[in-house]
Scaffold this motif. Sequence first.
Motif, short mmCIF file in Angstrom:
data_model
loop_
_atom_site.label_atom_id
_atom_site.label_comp_id
_atom_site.label_asym_id
_atom_site.label_seq_id
_atom_site.Cartn_x
_atom_site.Cartn_y
_atom_site.Cartn_z
N TRP A 214 0.84 -1.20 0.00
CA TRP A 214 0.00 0.00 0.00
C TRP A 214 0.87 1.25 0.00
O TRP A 214 0.58 2.22 -0.71
CB TRP A 214 -0.92 -0.01 1.24
N LYS A 220 -4.55 -1.50 -3.08
CA LYS A 220 -5.53 -0.54 -2.59
C LYS A 220 -5.73 -0.70 -1.09
O LYS A 220 -5.55 -1.77 -0.53
CB LYS A 220 -6.86 -0.74 -3.32
N SER A 223 -11.63 1.22 1.16
CA SER A 223 -12.33 2.37 0.59
C SER A 223 -12.99 3.22 1.68
O SER A 223 -13.14 4.43 1.53
CB SER A 223 -13.38 1.91 -0.42
N GLN A 226 -10.67 6.04 2.75
CA GLN A 226 -10.09 6.90 1.74
C GLN A 226 -10.19 8.37 2.10
O GLN A 226 -9.28 9.15 1.82
CB GLN A 226 -10.76 6.65 0.38
N THR A 227 -11.29 8.77 2.74
CA THR A 227 -11.42 10.17 3.14
C THR A 227 -10.33 10.56 4.13
O THR A 227 -9.75 11.65 4.04
CB THR A 227 -12.81 10.42 3.77
N GLU A 229 -7.35 9.09 4.36
CA GLU A 229 -6.07 9.12 3.64
C GLU A 229 -5.95 10.39 2.80
O GLU A 229 -4.85 10.94 2.67
CB GLU A 229 -5.93 7.88 2.75
N ALA A 230 -7.06 10.85 2.26
CA ALA A 230 -7.03 12.10 1.48
C ALA A 230 -6.64 13.27 2.37
O ALA A 230 -5.89 14.17 1.94
CB ALA A 230 -8.38 12.34 0.83
#
Length: 298
Positions: A214, A220, A223, A226-227, A229-230
């Motif tokens: 990763w 990946k 999911s 993901q917010t 990680e952003a």
Amino acid sequence: MTEQPARIAQTETLRIAYFEQGPANGWPVILSHGFPYDVHAFEQVAPILAGAGARVIVPYARGFGSTSFISANTMRNGQQAARGLDVIQLAEVLELNRPILAGFDWGGNASCVAAALWPERVGGLVCYAGYDIIDVDAQRNPVSASLERVFWYQHLFQSERGRKCLTAHRRELCRLLWYEWSPGWHFAEATFDRSAVSFDNPDFVDVVIHAYRWIFGLEKGDSALQTLEARLAQKPPITVAAVTIDGSADPLKPGGTADHAGLFAGMHEHRIVAAGHNVPQQEPEQFADAIIKLRSWL
């Protein structure tokens, strides 16, 4: 530390095994280990802190020791947001009020992630080394050839051959990393053996391999994370009080991390310790002193 059976705290996805020292009403500290280490990295740090009045929580990271996933269907995820969330959820389950988070390697990364994303739930941070939040985009670019050589294990783990190597030779590989990352630290074989038992966790290989694939952007993450990680990709400043530590003999951090100072927006002190990568086990008094110093600011 492990004379008594580990306690278990159940979060959304894990049964986190942990050890506790110090008064139940003491000021809370969570000590988080890295790869390839375990709770024994803090076996001399914890009693120093407990003697200073701390309630010390030392958990096994996901994939290590007797920490386990609740469901067989849960992704064996090693990404940073998952490990940072583990720390926050552990504090929540144990009803710790704004604990100091302290760690190194994966544990430093998890502690930094938790402090950056949930500062209102964190009392302070002691981290080896520096602002230890992974920039996945930057990982796609090479570093110096000498440092790429130090990262040989990360490259190995990108292949199925690497997965098989870690599966079949995990103790030999991890022992080699201990020697390489802490030159001059003459640990006893029994010291390594106590930690190596943790690598027999059935999820160890899957979590470790996923973590490093990763990081390189080759697998990946979850999911649902993901917010988070952003947000981490934006390099949010750490606003809680922090002490960061470099080991002067650590080949993974040549030149140290003093240049990370601008990413700490609260009170911040940077220290250099004459040690390799595993500062808590090599220089436990100095690691504990950093936490006690941080506590004096709060």
